[in-house]
Design a protein around this motif. Sequence first.
Motif, short mmCIF file in Angstrom:
data_model
loop_
_atom_site.label_atom_id
_atom_site.label_comp_id
_atom_site.label_asym_id
_atom_site.label_seq_id
_atom_site.Cartn_x
_atom_site.Cartn_y
_atom_site.Cartn_z
N SER A 521 0.86 -1.19 0.00
CA SER A 521 0.00 0.00 0.00
C SER A 521 0.89 1.23 0.00
O SER A 521 1.94 1.25 0.65
CB SER A 521 -0.93 0.02 1.22
OG SER A 521 -1.83 -1.07 1.19
N VAL A 522 0.48 2.24 -0.74
CA VAL A 522 1.23 3.48 -0.87
C VAL A 522 0.43 4.62 -0.26
O VAL A 522 -0.78 4.73 -0.51
CB VAL A 522 1.56 3.79 -2.35
CG1 VAL A 522 2.26 5.13 -2.48
CG2 VAL A 522 2.43 2.67 -2.92
N ASN A 523 1.11 5.45 0.53
CA ASN A 523 0.45 6.60 1.14
C ASN A 523 0.63 7.81 0.24
O ASN A 523 1.72 8.34 0.09
CB ASN A 523 1.08 6.87 2.52
CG ASN A 523 0.26 7.88 3.31
OD1 ASN A 523 -0.41 8.74 2.74
ND2 ASN A 523 0.33 7.79 4.63
N LEU A 524 -0.47 8.23 -0.40
CA LEU A 524 -0.44 9.39 -1.28
C LEU A 524 -1.19 10.53 -0.60
O LEU A 524 -2.42 10.62 -0.67
CB LEU A 524 -1.09 9.05 -2.63
CG LEU A 524 -0.40 7.98 -3.47
CD1 LEU A 524 -1.17 7.74 -4.76
CD2 LEU A 524 1.04 8.37 -3.78
N ARG A 525 -0.42 11.38 0.09
CA ARG A 525 -0.99 12.54 0.78
C ARG A 525 -2.14 12.14 1.71
O ARG A 525 -3.22 12.72 1.69
CB ARG A 525 -1.45 13.58 -0.22
CG ARG A 525 -0.32 14.18 -1.06
CD ARG A 525 -0.85 15.25 -2.00
NE ARG A 525 0.27 15.84 -2.76
CZ ARG A 525 0.11 16.82 -3.66
NH1 ARG A 525 -1.11 17.30 -3.88
NH2 ARG A 525 1.15 17.29 -4.32
N GLY A 526 -1.88 11.11 2.48
CA GLY A 526 -2.87 10.66 3.45
C GLY A 526 -3.84 9.63 2.94
O GLY A 526 -4.58 9.04 3.72
N ARG A 527 -3.88 9.39 1.63
CA ARG A 527 -4.76 8.37 1.06
C ARG A 527 -3.95 7.11 0.83
O ARG A 527 -2.95 7.11 0.13
CB ARG A 527 -5.36 8.85 -0.25
CG ARG A 527 -6.30 7.83 -0.90
CD ARG A 527 -6.96 8.39 -2.13
NE ARG A 527 -7.76 9.56 -1.80
CZ ARG A 527 -9.00 9.48 -1.31
NH1 ARG A 527 -9.55 8.30 -1.09
NH2 ARG A 527 -9.67 10.57 -1.04
N ILE A 528 -4.40 5.99 1.43
CA ILE A 528 -3.71 4.72 1.30
C ILE A 528 -4.24 4.00 0.07
O ILE A 528 -5.44 3.72 -0.03
CB ILE A 528 -3.90 3.86 2.55
CG1 ILE A 528 -3.47 4.63 3.80
CG2 ILE A 528 -3.12 2.57 2.42
CD1 ILE A 528 -2.02 5.06 3.78
N VAL A 529 -3.36 3.72 -0.88
CA VAL A 529 -3.74 3.09 -2.15
C VAL A 529 -3.12 1.69 -2.20
O VAL A 529 -1.89 1.56 -2.22
CB VAL A 529 -3.27 3.92 -3.35
CG1 VAL A 529 -3.67 3.24 -4.65
CG2 VAL A 529 -3.83 5.33 -3.28
N PRO A 530 -3.92 0.61 -2.21
CA PRO A 530 -3.36 -0.73 -2.36
C PRO A 530 -2.89 -0.95 -3.79
O PRO A 530 -3.55 -0.55 -4.75
CB PRO A 530 -4.55 -1.65 -2.03
CG PRO A 530 -5.76 -0.83 -2.29
CD PRO A 530 -5.39 0.59 -2.01
N ILE A 531 -1.71 -1.57 -3.93
CA ILE A 531 -1.13 -1.83 -5.25
C ILE A 531 -0.68 -3.28 -5.32
O ILE A 531 -0.44 -3.93 -4.31
CB ILE A 531 0.06 -0.89 -5.55
CG1 ILE A 531 1.17 -1.11 -4.52
CG2 ILE A 531 -0.38 0.56 -5.57
CD1 ILE A 531 2.44 -0.34 -4.83
N SER A 532 -0.57 -3.78 -6.54
CA SER A 532 -0.10 -5.14 -6.80
C SER A 532 0.81 -5.11 -8.01
O SER A 532 0.49 -4.48 -9.02
CB SER A 532 -1.28 -6.08 -7.04
OG SER A 532 -0.83 -7.39 -7.37
#
Length: 906
Positions: A521-532
């Motif tokens: 998961s990547v933290n983009l300005r407070g938004r956690i985005v799951p990635i694969s």
Amino acid sequence: MLAPSAAVAAEPAPASPPANRSYASVDPASLLLFSVTLDGATLTEGLGAYGLATDPLIPMGELARLLEADIDVAPVERRITGRLGQARAPLLVDLNAGLARAGGREFAIGERDAAVTPTEIYLRTSVVQQLLGLTVEVADDELTLRMRAAEKFPVQARLERQARRPDQGQPGQSNEATLKVVEPYAFFTPPGLDVVLDGGLQTGGNNSTFRYDLRFAGDLFWSNLQGYLGSDEEGRATNARVMLQRRSLEGDMLGPFRAREVSVGDVFSPALTMGARSVAGAGFTFSTAPLEQASVFNRIDLRGELPPGYDVELYINDVLRNSTNQSINGRYEFRDIPLSPGINVVRVVTYGPRGERLEEVQVVNVGAALLRRGEAQMAFGIVDQDTPLFRPRRSSRPLIGDPRLFANQGARAVVSVNYGLTDLISLTAGAARIPQPGGGALGVYSLGGRTSLFGLATQLDAAWNGDGGAGVSVGAAGQFGPLSAVLRHAEYRDGFVDETNLSFDARYRVDRRSELTVDSSVNLRGRIVPISMRVLTNNYEGGSYDVIAAGRASSGIGAVLLSAGLEYERRHMRPAASDETLKGYITASTFRSYKWQVRTSLDYDVLPDLKARFLSLTVDRRLSDTWSVRFGLGQPLDNTHDWNVVASSIYATRYGDFALTGEYDNTDADWRVAAQWSFGLGFDPERSRYNILRTGPGSGGSVLFNAFLDENGDGVRQASEAAAPNVALEGAARGALTGRDGRVLVTGLGAGPTAYMDVNLEKLDNPAVATPPTKVQLRPRPGRTARVDYPMRPTGGVMVKVELLRDDGQRVGLASVRVQLVRPGSPPVDGVTEFDGSAMFDAVPVGNWRLQLEPLQAAKLRMRLENDAVIDIQGNGDMAPDVVVQVRFDPPLADTTVAATDGGPR
């Protein structure tokens, strides 16, 4: 169906909670009744919570029903799954693992943050705020929960509905009970059917078209029969499949094998760790392995029913992995899907042509697949490869797998065994007979081991065949902070063909294969985005190679669920020159105001040239409970003159869904106008006749629910006993309400291991009734109708006062006295007197009851009643006349002394 590549799909057994994770218990003495408001609107005046008033434990099942949220609470599995908001943001709470995920964020659940009862999961208010995106103010002095939502919930979008009363507030219901309905297999039951009839007019060779799609299921020979028959556009049957299947969650079939699933007919063979993959065909299979013990080194295949006009999307850990609208013999199939170490949330979302949206969730805990010492698991199958049991006519249906590998027919037999050598080492072995294109068969054999080293799941597999070919594979998997990774490398010699490797060019001989999968998961300005991310490379004989790399991510932005992905491929096949491609996609979907369902996607190329390729848009609008419309547009962006459009009007009735659809393709000026009727035929076992219903009885379980007023309390409906209309059933694909006869036939329960329904008495004319548990648990089977009798006893109440008759003749109220109402054949109704000696009994079933003191307390305190009291409860919620009784305390028994002499006692 979700099937591991290394084993035939088995029904998942309920997970046993880890011995070292013990959650807080619910103390009945700490019960708190909260008033709950949402943005100022009162949802309930009596939500039962436990613990500290400043941060109480809240029942998630009841809260989900109050908010009308798409949340499923499974106390047996100790999991909560669901989707939130218009962006359908995913939610998961797994108490076995002690973690929670909400919209890409992950946080731990402490042992004091949750409590589990047989029918409910409780979470602390502070945890609920993080999960649901709510701001909750706990006014402990007023016992009020004031909730403010960042995004409105369905209960706010549906103003015409009143907030549901929580389960424990319904008269006569036990908060700690579930009505379990078990329907044993039968020799024969009339099958349920799902039918799609489609006829139309179009341009082209055949001006008129007619096609049908039929699914049927029911019990036969103490198993479950499932079948499918589909036609071409001229109404000729082209595809068919039939399967007999029997499942057991307990694993008590085939004697000493203790099989969990046995299937015969059109089935899928099991697979080996190397060499042989799962293949369709007519045959026989069985398995003893539960699905939740899947290994990270075994990629999985997912299959399920896909009616005409439906689309299906696959999400793994909240990331969109694949989608399709193409069916193979009436089913979709996603092959070679890798999983990550730890918790994997597998979501299959199906979109129907009439705006339907069905989401199936499977939580798979993936590890090294280590067994306990001495434990063994087995899978076996023998199939006539790629040959259905019945083929009405020669058809061009696609083969399952690469046709260059499986374009040959013949008997394929596979057996695999896993054994726990120690608690840290498990062994696996297998053998397969694989038909060859030139006739005959090739034997393939495998051996392997699994263990855990330094926190990493590790594996070693070796395989060889009868032609002298061999292969070896090593792998490691683990979690490294926010990263979850799986690395696997395989070497092949002398032409060994590993069918489990689908991503290779079958025209060349593979020497080695490497694969790396990373989830994070990547933290983009407070938004956690799951990635694969996944990288795969194949090296071929002669120096040729190919590389495939893919990255995908998904996240909710406002009310929109956005997914994006890139896939890079480089191929160097000597003597040809190498070539590179880089393709991408962006998809977006929303469930705006819970009325508009909008989906759009954009496909584009980056290499060899930057260009947009295709844009699609689908809009579904529900105008009323029975009428909806759809609009779809497909636009190739490399040629703006070519486009296609579709528009539909759908009318839903109790006799099925009627749709009128128009399609136009500007490429060749083709048009088509079609009418479609989708309906189900469900058998009513009580009236011994079929009913025309909406689709569902042929592909999932059904329930005949019979609610009545049980006047004599025997649980059986007599001819003189009245029906109970307007009893609501919630939890099925479509809600249901009992009719004037107290009956309703409910379909659409699916074919999972368990299904839950909630009984709601909100619309009942006289809610003063005592009922069985309002949570109903079933084990649905396709085509089978389970009968649920739901006796409801009319109730009334009485006020009892217990007085102490003192020696001076005065009477005073006696507090904390435990009293009971008793009668033959019924459990006692308990009560405790208040400070003034009064005890209120309500929701007492009709009839004559006798008042008595609770025997244990009475014996301990030497209490007895001075006068008997018989109470006649009339029902209708009416109160019987007050009853006053007196008690006395008997003096202690005098001490007795036994004198003895040398001659013994006298």
